[in-house]
Design a protein around this motif. Structure first.
Motif, PDB file in Angstrom:
ATOM      1  N   VAL A   1       8.963 113.433  82.448  1.00 62.53           N
ATOM      2  CA  VAL A   1       9.603 114.911  81.434  1.00 62.53           C
ATOM      3  C   VAL A   1      10.799 113.266  80.382  1.00 62.53           C
ATOM      4  N   GLY A   2       9.914 113.760  79.293  1.00 62.57           N
ATOM      5  CA  GLY A   2      10.154 113.351  77.680  1.00 62.57           C
ATOM      6  C   GLY A   2       9.468 112.350  77.087  1.00 62.57           C
ATOM      7  N   SER A   3       9.479 112.366  76.598  1.00 63.56           N
ATOM      8  CA  SER A   3       7.867 111.998  75.390  1.00 63.56           C
ATOM      9  C   SER A   3       8.406 111.017  74.971  1.00 63.56           C
TER      10      SER A   3
ATOM     11  N   VAL B   1       5.780 115.199  79.422  1.00 60.86           N
ATOM     12  CA  VAL B   1       6.528 116.009  78.620  1.00 60.86           C
ATOM     13  C   VAL B   1       7.042 116.230  78.249  1.00 60.86           C
TER      14      VAL B   1
ATOM     15  N   ASN C   1      10.131 119.121  75.252  1.00 59.41           N
ATOM     16  CA  ASN C   1       9.835 120.090  74.539  1.00 59.41           C
ATOM     17  C   ASN C   1      10.003 119.759  72.912  1.00 59.41           C
ATOM     18  N   ASP C   2       9.951 118.965  72.834  1.00 56.89           N
ATOM     19  CA  ASP C   2       9.669 119.031  70.998  1.00 56.89           C
ATOM     20  C   ASP C   2       8.406 119.300  70.985  1.00 56.89           C
TER      21      ASP C   2
ATOM     22  N   LYS D   1       5.882 117.040  68.813  1.00 62.65           N
ATOM     23  CA  LYS D   1       4.971 114.826  68.932  1.00 62.65           C
ATOM     24  C   LYS D   1       4.333 115.927  69.692  1.00 62.65           C
TER      25      LYS D   1
ATOM     26  N   VAL E   1      14.453 111.726  79.556  1.00 60.83           N
ATOM     27  CA  VAL E   1      14.760 112.136  78.434  1.00 60.83           C
ATOM     28  C   VAL E   1      16.535 111.518  78.307  1.00 60.83           C
ATOM     29  N   GLY E   2      16.850 111.741  77.032  1.00 58.60           N
ATOM     30  CA  GLY E   2      18.004 110.400  76.614  1.00 58.60           C
ATOM     31  C   GLY E   2      19.285 110.790  77.271  1.00 58.60           C
TER      32      GLY E   2
ATOM     33  N   VAL F   1      16.756 119.621  82.717  1.00 59.08           N
ATOM     34  CA  VAL F   1      15.805 119.603  82.804  1.00 59.08           C
ATOM     35  C   VAL F   1      16.404 119.569  84.523  1.00 59.08           C
TER      36      VAL F   1
ATOM     37  N   GLU G   1      15.802 123.352  85.307  1.00 58.67           N
ATOM     38  CA  GLU G   1      14.644 123.277  84.528  1.00 58.67           C
ATOM     39  C   GLU G   1      13.059 123.080  86.229  1.00 58.67           C
TER      40      GLU G   1
ATOM     41  N   SER H   1      15.775 108.169  83.067  1.00 60.69           N
ATOM     42  CA  SER H   1      16.411 107.421  81.907  1.00 60.69           C
ATOM     43  C   SER H   1      18.338 106.724  82.686  1.00 60.69           C
TER      44      SER H   1
ATOM     45  N   GLU I   1      12.253  97.856  73.982  1.00 55.85           N
ATOM     46  CA  GLU I   1      11.629  97.999  72.191  1.00 55.85           C
ATOM     47  C   GLU I   1      11.187  96.807  71.692  1.00 55.85           C
TER      48      GLU I   1
ATOM     49  N   LYS J   1      21.273  99.119  86.728  1.00 54.78           N
ATOM     50  CA  LYS J   1      20.595  99.604  85.475  1.00 54.78           C
ATOM     51  C   LYS J   1      22.323  99.312  84.550  1.00 54.78           C
TER      52      LYS J   1
ATOM     53  N   LYS K   1      25.461 102.125  73.967  1.00 54.53           N
ATOM     54  CA  LYS K   1      26.038 103.341  74.382  1.00 54.53           C
ATOM     55  C   LYS K   1      26.167 103.216  76.146  1.00 54.53           C
TER      56      LYS K   1
ATOM     57  N   ARG L   1      18.277 103.156  66.036  1.00 52.40           N
ATOM     58  CA  ARG L   1      19.191 103.824  66.517  1.00 52.40           C
ATOM     59  C   ARG L   1      20.748 102.787  66.475  1.00 52.40           C
TER      60      ARG L   1
HETATM   61  P1  NAD Z   1      14.177 109.076  73.124  1.00 47.08           P
HETATM   62  O1  NAD Z   1      15.102 109.826  72.366  1.00 47.08           O
HETATM   63  O2  NAD Z   1      12.946 108.861  72.980  1.00 47.08           O
HETATM   64  O3  NAD Z   1      13.611 109.982  73.642  1.00 47.08           O
HETATM   65  C1  NAD Z   1      14.069 111.637  74.691  1.00 47.08           C
HETATM   66  C2  NAD Z   1      13.121 112.354  74.491  1.00 47.08           C
HETATM   67  O4  NAD Z   1      13.028 113.581  75.612  1.00 47.08           O
HETATM   68  C3  NAD Z   1      12.896 113.164  73.210  1.00 47.08           C
HETATM   69  O5  NAD Z   1      11.286 113.043  73.172  1.00 47.08           O
HETATM   70  C4  NAD Z   1      13.167 114.296  73.945  1.00 47.08           C
HETATM   71  O6  NAD Z   1      12.629 115.499  73.105  1.00 47.08           O
HETATM   72  C5  NAD Z   1      12.685 114.947  75.371  1.00 47.08           C
HETATM   73  N1  NAD Z   1      13.293 115.692  75.594  1.00 47.08           N
HETATM   74  C6  NAD Z   1      15.164 116.169  75.618  1.00 47.08           C
HETATM   75  N2  NAD Z   1      15.690 116.337  76.227  1.00 47.08           N
HETATM   76  C7  NAD Z   1      14.291 118.400  77.295  1.00 47.08           C
HETATM   77  C8  NAD Z   1      13.729 118.464  77.732  1.00 47.08           C
HETATM   78  N3  NAD Z   1      15.142 119.245  78.122  1.00 47.08           N
HETATM   79  N4  NAD Z   1      12.798 118.716  78.461  1.00 47.08           N
HETATM   80  C9  NAD Z   1      11.607 118.068  77.631  1.00 47.08           C
HETATM   81  N5  NAD Z   1      12.519 116.974  77.648  1.00 47.08           N
HETATM   82  C10 NAD Z   1      12.777 116.860  76.482  1.00 47.08           C
HETATM   83  O7  NAD Z   1      15.019 108.549  74.483  1.00 47.08           O
HETATM   84  P2  NAD Z   1      15.014 107.003  75.206  1.00 47.08           P
HETATM   85  O8  NAD Z   1      14.768 106.027  74.100  1.00 47.08           O
HETATM   86  O9  NAD Z   1      13.128 107.252  75.635  1.00 47.08           O
HETATM   87  O10 NAD Z   1      15.384 106.205  76.061  1.00 47.08           O
HETATM   88  C11 NAD Z   1      15.123 107.891  77.528  1.00 47.08           C
HETATM   89  C12 NAD Z   1      16.100 107.114  78.594  1.00 47.08           C
HETATM   90  O11 NAD Z   1      15.402 105.864  78.277  1.00 47.08           O
HETATM   91  C13 NAD Z   1      17.325 107.400  77.988  1.00 47.08           C
HETATM   92  O12 NAD Z   1      18.564 106.973  79.731  1.00 47.08           O
HETATM   93  C14 NAD Z   1      17.636 105.377  78.218  1.00 47.08           C
HETATM   94  O13 NAD Z   1      19.037 104.470  77.770  1.00 47.08           O
HETATM   95  C15 NAD Z   1      16.866 104.896  79.017  1.00 47.08           C
HETATM   96  N6  NAD Z   1      16.306 103.568  78.109  1.00 47.08           N
HETATM   97  C16 NAD Z   1      15.514 103.580  77.413  1.00 47.08           C
HETATM   98  C17 NAD Z   1      15.136 102.391  76.964  1.00 47.08           C
HETATM   99  C18 NAD Z   1      14.643 102.040  75.163  1.00 47.08           C
HETATM  100  O14 NAD Z   1      14.703 100.951  74.791  1.00 47.08           O
HETATM  101  N7  NAD Z   1      14.543 102.682  74.412  1.00 47.08           N
HETATM  102  C19 NAD Z   1      14.957 101.118  77.620  1.00 47.08           C
HETATM  103  C20 NAD Z   1      15.536 101.035  79.087  1.00 47.08           C
HETATM  104  C21 NAD Z   1      16.110 102.923  79.279  1.00 47.08           C
END
Ligand code: NAD
Length: 476
Positions: free
Chosen positions: A10-12, A33, A35-36, A39, A87-88, A105, A108, A123, A158, A227, A286, A350
Motif C-alpha cells: 500500500v503506497g506506490s 495499491v 489512492n492516487d 499514478k 505510505v508517507g 490505511v 481501511e 514506512s 534513492e 530504522k 524528518k 523534498r
Molecule cells: P512517497 O510520498 O513517495 O509515497 C507514498 C505513497 O503513498 C504516495 O504515492 C501516496 O499517494 C500513497 N498513499 C498515501 N496514503 C495512501 C492511502 N491511504 N492508500 C494508498 N496509498 C496512499 O513516500 P516514500 O518516499 O516512498 O516513503 C514512504 C515511507 O518509506 C516513509 O515513511 C519514508 O520515511 C520511508 N522510507 C523512504 C525512503 C526513501 O528513500 N524515500 C527510504 C526508506 C524509507
C-alpha cells in the motif's frame, strides 16, 4: 524459486513501488495499491512516476504478470498473505512523524480484512507505532487472532534503490509472533538463501549465492528503533564531517584528506564522510526530528541530535556566505545552478538543500538559471519559473554568460563537465562547488576560481595557480 507469497503493497511511492517490483522480481505475486488514481493509471499504462535506475526494466518485466496495480485496497488485499504499508510519514509541526496516512490505511485494512494477514510496517515509523496499528485494527472489531503487525524497515537509498533492495546489507524483521516472523522469512527467502542470485536474469550487486544477505529477527519495537537510530546515525556522520570541514577551512587543510584518513579505520568507515551543503531529502531531516521527539516523549534527552540539525542548517548558510565571498554583491548577478534534487541519481526534491540556497540567492536579488538531469519538473512545482528563475535543459545553457556556477547536487555528470567549454561559456570563470566534485588544482590550472567545502579555495591567474592562504584571507 521457493513458494511465492501473495503480497499487497500500500503506497506506490519511492519505497512502495520499488518494494513491489522487487518482490515480484524475487518471485512473489504482488498488487501495488495507491489512492492516487493518476499514478496508478500511469503505472498501468506503462508509465513510470519516479526516476530510479533499473525501475523501467523491472516494471517492463513484471507488469501484468506477477505485478498488478490497483486503487482498490479491499480488492487488492483480498488474497494477500502480507500487506506492506509504505505510505508517507512526513514531519508534523511538532517534529513528530505525522502518522495519519498509516492510521488511515490501518483502518481501511481492518474494514477489508477477510482472513489472517500480516500487516507489515515498511514506512519509517516511531517506536510503538505497531501497537497503535494493532489497536486501530482491533477497534474496528477485528480479533487479535486474525492478524499480526510486524515491522520491516526499508534501508534503500534513492538513486540506487533497486540494487539496494535486491542486495541489502541486512534485512530487519521485527515480529512478536512466530507466525508473522515465518511469513516474512518466506518473503525474503529468495534473497537470504541466495537463490535469487543464481538466476540468469538477476540484477548483479554485492550479494551472491555464497554471500547472501543476513536476516535479523527482532522484536517489533526494536525494528522500529533500528530504522530511526540508523538514519539519525548517518545524519550525524554527515554533520560531523561538515563540522570537520569547517575546521579544515579555518586551518587551510583538505577535508578530503582528513576524511580519507578517518575512513580507512574500519571502526569509522569511509561512507557518509563527504563534506557538502548538508543532508536533505524525504528521510534524514524528518527522521532525525522524529527520533528526537520520540526520545523526548520517553523522557530521554538526546541533545546530540539537536546539534546534528543545527550543523546541517548552518552548512547551507555557510555555503551561501561562500557564494557572497566570491561575488562580493548579489543584486543583479546571474548565477548558474547545477543540481536541484536533494542528491544525484534521483528526481526527489523534498527537503533539497539546493532549494534553501536558491531561495536565499533569489531573495538577495540574483537571477538563476538552473539545470538538473531529472528533477526539473518536480522543481517547477516547488519553485515555479519566474523572471528571476529559469529552468534549462543543459548545464552549459545554465552557465551561459553567468557570473558564477554553483554545483548543488552530486550527479556524476556534473563532475565530468568539459572544463574548457565551461570556461568560455561562463562570463567569469568562478565555480562554487557544494559537493566537492573537482580537484581544486585541476580547476585552477584550467583557469577557474574554485571554492568548495572544507578545502582551500584556489584562484586562477592566467600565469598559474594561487592558493588561498590564511594571510590572503585576512587581507580580503
Ligand atoms: P512517497 O510520498 O513517495 O509515497 C507514498 C505513497 O503513498 C504516495 O504515492 C501516496 O499517494 C500513497 N498513499 C498515501 N496514503 C495512501 C492511502 N491511504 N492508500 C494508498 N496509498 C496512499 O513516500 P516514500 O518516499 O516512498 O516513503 C514512504 C515511507 O518509506 C516513509 O515513511 C519514508 O520515511 C520511508 N522510507 C523512504 C525512503 C526513501 O528513500 N524515500 C527510504 C526508506 C524509507
Amino acid at each position: 524459486m521457493s513458494e511465492p507469497v501473495s503480497i499487497a503493497v500500500v503506497g506506490s511511492g519511492y519505497v512502495g513501488l520499488v518494494a513491489a517490483v522487487c518482490f515480484a522480481e524475487i518471485g512473489h505475486n504482488v498488487v501495488c495499491v495507491d489512492n492516487d488514481e493518476r499514478k496508478i493509471d500511469l503505472l498501468r499504462n506503462g508509465g513510470i512516476p519516479i526516476h530510479e535506475d533499473f525501475l523501467p526494466e523491472l516494471l517492463a518485466r513484471h507488469r501484468n504478470g506477477k505485478l498488478k496495480f490497483s486503487t482498490d485496497l479491499k480488492a487488492a488485499t483480498h488474497d494477500a498473505q502480507a500487506i506492506f504499508v509504505a505510505v508517507g510519514t512526513p514531519q508534523s509541526a511538532s517534529g513528530n512523524a505525522d502518522l495519519s496516512y498509516v492510521d488511515a490505511v490501518a483502518s481501511e485494512i481492518a474494514r477489508s480484512l477477510n482472513n489472517y494477514k500480516v500487516i507489515v510496517e515498511k514506512s519509517t515509523v516511531p517506536v510503538y507505532t505497531n501497537e497503535w496499528v494493532r489497536r486501530t485494527i482491533e477497534r474496528n472489531g477485528i480479533q487479535r487472532s486474525e492478524f499480526d503487525v510486524a515491522s520491516n524497515p526499508e534501508f534503500l537509498r534513492e538513486g540506487t534503490a533497486v540494487i539496494d533492495f535486491l542486495h541489502p546489507d541486512r534485512i530487519v524483521v521485527g515480529a512478536d509472533s512466530p507466525r508473522a516472523a515465518e511469513l516474512l522469512r518466506a518473503v525474503y527467502y529468495p534473497l537470504t538463501s541466495g537463490e535469487y542470485y543464481t538466476l540468469d536474469t538477476s540484477f548483479p550487486g554485492s550479494k551472491s549465492k555464497e554471500n547472501p544477505p543476513p536476516i535479523l529477527l527482532t522484536s517489533t519495537k526494536a525494528a522500529e528503533l533500528i530504522k530511526h537510530a540508523s538514519n539519525a546515525f548517518l545524519a550525524m556522520k554527515i554533520s560531523f564531517i561538515n563540522a570537520v570541514a569547517n575546521i579544515c577551512e579555518a586551518a587551510d587543510a583538505s577535508v578530503q584528506e582528513v576524511a580519507l584518513g578517518m575512513g580507512l579505520d574500519k571502526r569509522i568507515g569511509s561512507q557518509f564522510l563527504r563534506a557538502g551543503i548538508g543532508y536533505g531529502g524525504s528521510c534524514f531531516p524528518k527522521d532525525v526530528a522524529a527520533f528526537r521527539y520520540v526520545a523526548e516523549q520517553l523522557g530521554v534527552e538526546f541533545n546530540l541530535l539537536k546539534e546534528v540539525e543545527e550543523i546541517n542548517a548552518q552548512q547551507k548558510i555557510r555555503f551561501f556566505q561562500k557564494v557572497r565571498s566570491a561575488l562580493w554583491t548579489f543584486r543583479g548577478k546571474r548565477l548558474a545552478v547545477l543540481g536541484l534534487a536533494f542528491k544525484g541519481g534521483t528526481d526527489d526534491v523534498r527537503e533539497s538543500p539546493a532549494f534553501d540556497i536558491i531561495k536565499m540567492l533569489l531573495h538577495e536579488g540574483c537571477t538563476i538559471r538552473a539545470y538538473d538531469p531529472a528533477a526539473t519538473d518536480r522543481s517547477k512545482e516547488m519553485l515555479p519559473p519566474s523572471k528571476s528563475l529559469e529552468y534549462v535543459d543543459d548545464p552549459y545553457a545554465a552557465a551561459s554568460d553567468a557570473d558564477a556556477l554553483l554545483i548543488l547536487s552530486d550527479w556524476s555528470d556534473f563532475g565530468q563537465l568539459d572544463l574548457d567549454k565551461l570556461h568560455y561559456t561562463l562570463r567569469y570563470p568562478i565555480v562554487i562547488d557544494g559537493r566537492n566534485l573537482y580537484d581544486p588544482d585541476e580547476m585552477a590550472s584550467k583557469g577557474f576560481t574554485y571554492l568548495s567545502v572544507g578545502r582551500p579555495s584556489v584562484h586562477s591567474t592566467r600565469d598559474g595557480v594561487m592558493q588561498d592562504s590564511a594571510q590572503r584571507k585576512r587581507i580580503v
